[in-house]
Write an enzyme that holds these catalytic residues in place. Structure first.
Site, PDB file in Angstrom:
ATOM      1  N   GLU A  55       0.913  -1.165   0.187  1.00 43.62           N
ATOM      2  CA  GLU A  55       0.066  -0.068  -0.053  1.00 43.62           C
ATOM      3  C   GLU A  55       1.073   1.242   0.048  1.00 43.62           C
ATOM      4  O   GLU A  55       1.716   1.596   0.851  1.00 43.62           O
ATOM      5  CB  GLU A  55      -0.868  -0.003   1.259  1.00 43.62           C
ATOM      6  CG  GLU A  55      -1.928   1.321   1.184  1.00 43.62           C
ATOM      7  CD  GLU A  55      -3.026   1.141   2.009  1.00 43.62           C
ATOM      8  OE1 GLU A  55      -3.468   0.137   2.412  1.00 43.62           O
ATOM      9  OE2 GLU A  55      -3.651   2.238   2.439  1.00 43.62           O
ATOM     10  N   ASP A 107       9.686   7.253   0.981  1.00 42.39           N
ATOM     11  CA  ASP A 107       9.255   7.616  -0.224  1.00 42.39           C
ATOM     12  C   ASP A 107       9.186   6.149  -0.687  1.00 42.39           C
ATOM     13  O   ASP A 107      10.174   5.379  -0.701  1.00 42.39           O
ATOM     14  CB  ASP A 107      10.184   8.327  -1.135  1.00 42.39           C
ATOM     15  CG  ASP A 107       9.730   8.791  -2.414  1.00 42.39           C
ATOM     16  OD1 ASP A 107       8.936   7.988  -3.006  1.00 42.39           O
ATOM     17  OD2 ASP A 107      10.254   9.663  -3.127  1.00 42.39           O
ATOM     18  N   ASP A 129      -2.164  12.396  -3.148  1.00 40.99           N
ATOM     19  CA  ASP A 129      -2.281  13.938  -3.041  1.00 40.99           C
ATOM     20  C   ASP A 129      -2.705  14.231  -4.366  1.00 40.99           C
ATOM     21  O   ASP A 129      -1.801  13.806  -5.530  1.00 40.99           O
ATOM     22  CB  ASP A 129      -1.053  14.213  -2.756  1.00 40.99           C
ATOM     23  CG  ASP A 129      -0.665  13.979  -1.344  1.00 40.99           C
ATOM     24  OD1 ASP A 129      -1.415  14.217  -0.387  1.00 40.99           O
ATOM     25  OD2 ASP A 129       0.519  13.774  -0.977  1.00 40.99           O
ATOM     26  N   LYS A 133      -3.453  21.862  -9.566  1.00 41.06           N
ATOM     27  CA  LYS A 133      -2.884  22.835 -10.404  1.00 41.06           C
ATOM     28  C   LYS A 133      -1.859  22.086 -11.553  1.00 41.06           C
ATOM     29  O   LYS A 133      -1.101  21.323 -11.336  1.00 41.06           O
ATOM     30  CB  LYS A 133      -2.260  23.794  -9.634  1.00 41.06           C
ATOM     31  CG  LYS A 133      -3.252  24.767  -8.638  1.00 41.06           C
ATOM     32  CD  LYS A 133      -2.368  25.881  -7.917  1.00 41.06           C
ATOM     33  CE  LYS A 133      -3.189  26.418  -6.909  1.00 41.06           C
ATOM     34  NZ  LYS A 133      -2.555  27.074  -5.818  1.00 41.06           N
ATOM     35  N   GLU A 206     -10.827   9.405   1.845  1.00 45.17           N
ATOM     36  CA  GLU A 206     -12.192   9.448   1.281  1.00 45.17           C
ATOM     37  C   GLU A 206     -13.268   9.746   1.821  1.00 45.17           C
ATOM     38  O   GLU A 206     -14.247  10.535   1.366  1.00 45.17           O
ATOM     39  CB  GLU A 206     -12.379   7.775   0.832  1.00 45.17           C
ATOM     40  CG  GLU A 206     -13.466   7.285   0.151  1.00 45.17           C
ATOM     41  CD  GLU A 206     -13.424   5.557  -0.036  1.00 45.17           C
ATOM     42  OE1 GLU A 206     -12.710   4.997   0.625  1.00 45.17           O
ATOM     43  OE2 GLU A 206     -14.522   5.285  -0.577  1.00 45.17           O
TER      44      GLU A 206
HETATM   45  C1  SAM Z   1      -4.163  12.544   0.330  1.00 42.23           C
HETATM   46  S1  SAM Z   1      -3.172  11.419   1.454  1.00 42.23           S
HETATM   47  C2  SAM Z   1      -4.248   9.731   1.349  1.00 42.23           C
HETATM   48  C3  SAM Z   1      -3.843   8.887   2.391  1.00 42.23           C
HETATM   49  C4  SAM Z   1      -4.579   7.465   2.571  1.00 42.23           C
HETATM   50  N1  SAM Z   1      -4.406   6.606   1.417  1.00 42.23           N
HETATM   51  C5  SAM Z   1      -6.085   7.740   2.679  1.00 42.23           C
HETATM   52  O1  SAM Z   1      -6.929   7.538   1.548  1.00 42.23           O
HETATM   53  O2  SAM Z   1      -6.524   8.216   3.625  1.00 42.23           O
HETATM   54  C6  SAM Z   1      -1.784  10.641   0.404  1.00 42.23           C
HETATM   55  C7  SAM Z   1      -0.869  10.124   1.191  1.00 42.23           C
HETATM   56  O3  SAM Z   1       0.205   9.642   0.403  1.00 42.23           O
HETATM   57  C8  SAM Z   1       1.585  10.035   0.619  1.00 42.23           C
HETATM   58  N2  SAM Z   1       2.575   9.751  -0.097  1.00 42.23           N
HETATM   59  C9  SAM Z   1       2.902  10.986  -0.948  1.00 42.23           C
HETATM   60  N3  SAM Z   1       3.936  10.913  -1.731  1.00 42.23           N
HETATM   61  C10 SAM Z   1       4.403   9.567  -1.475  1.00 42.23           C
HETATM   62  C11 SAM Z   1       5.499   8.654  -1.727  1.00 42.23           C
HETATM   63  N4  SAM Z   1       6.277   9.158  -2.951  1.00 42.23           N
HETATM   64  N5  SAM Z   1       5.611   7.684  -1.147  1.00 42.23           N
HETATM   65  C12 SAM Z   1       4.645   7.033  -0.275  1.00 42.23           C
HETATM   66  N6  SAM Z   1       3.496   8.008   0.210  1.00 42.23           N
HETATM   67  C13 SAM Z   1       3.384   9.027  -0.150  1.00 42.23           C
HETATM   68  C14 SAM Z   1       1.294  11.292   1.541  1.00 42.23           C
HETATM   69  O4  SAM Z   1       2.396  11.404   2.914  1.00 42.23           O
HETATM   70  C15 SAM Z   1      -0.012  11.224   2.225  1.00 42.23           C
HETATM   71  O5  SAM Z   1      -0.069  10.359   3.425  1.00 42.23           O
END
Ligand code: SAM
Length: 223
Positions: A55, A107, A129, A133, A206
């Protein structure tokens, strides 16, 4: 080792302080369940596991923990660079007594680089994320390089699930995954992507309904 551009934080200007119990788990539980920081075969981490799932960006870890509880025969790797999320996931793992989750607190691209070819059966990217934009689109997680890496680490027949409630990110992903030709979109009718799949567990993001469309679920198969 391959270098990646630094991660940019979307919408999280300031991290919350980590609660003392979660901070303690960062010191005690995280070192025990952290993925190795050199190349490794995930099946070696839990040889009896029937499958290994990943995940990406698990946020607070609710979906990952609930899937791990539901499927004790599966080993789930979770990647998340946001420390509050890692701390929250550790709490779920501890409270639910899960022994089939391993974490990469960073990451995901670094983690994928350490995995052997065809080592995963499923990958989840849920509500990444959105970076809506146009000038920020290059920060989106879904990029041709990541898709090529995921195609490498997924077994033939393995599955990738992407979900988003941002219409433009759904289109962006569909276009790029199908352009990659190593994935097949499994939807047969519109309801297949407008309704949450049967095995889906609602995530924290969500629930917030921050996007501009209903949640869309894209399931792909590694051909
Ligand atoms: C908008 S949040 C959604 C979190 C979760 N999946 C949910 O639906 O509640 C997106 C997540 O992706 C993580 N993220 C962003 N870039 C990432 C990367 N390169 N590797 C792992 N996680 C990443 C962010 O830190 C953030 O917690």
């Amino acid at each position: 080792m391959e270098e990646h551009p630094p991660l940019r934080s979307y919408g999280r200007i300031k991290a919350r302080p980590i609660k003392p119990r979660q901070a303690a788990l960062m010191d005690t539980l995280l070192p025990r369940i952290r993925c190795p920081d050199a190349s490794f075969a995930p099946s070696d981490l839990k040889p009896e596991a029937a499958e290994v799932w990943l995940e990406i960006g698990f946020g607070g870890g609710e979906h990952m923990a609930a899937q791990a509880q539901r499927r004790p025969d599966v080993l789930i790797l979770g990647a998340e660079p946001f420390l509050n999320g890692v701390a929250s996931a550790l709490r779920h793992i501890d409270e639910m007594g899960l022994d089939n989750v391993r974490l990469h607190d960073g990451d995901v691209r670094a983690l994928i680089g350490r995995l052997p070819d065809a080592s995963l059966t499923r990958v989840f990217i849920l509500f990444p994320d959105p970076w809506p934009k146009a000038r920020h689109h290059k920060r989106r997680l879904i990029q041709p390089e990541l898709l090529a890496d995921l195609a490498r680490v997924l077994k033939p027949g393995g599955r990738l699930r992407f979900a988003s409630d941002w219409a433009d990110y759904v289109d962006w992903t569909l276009e790029r995954v199908l352009a990659c030709s190593l994935f097949r979109w499994t939807a047969e009718r519109a309801d297949d992507f407008r309704r949450p799949p049967e095995d889906h567990i609602t995530t924290r993001y969500e629930e917030k309904r921050l996007g501009d469309c209903v949640p869309v679920f894209l399931d792909f198969e590694r051909v």
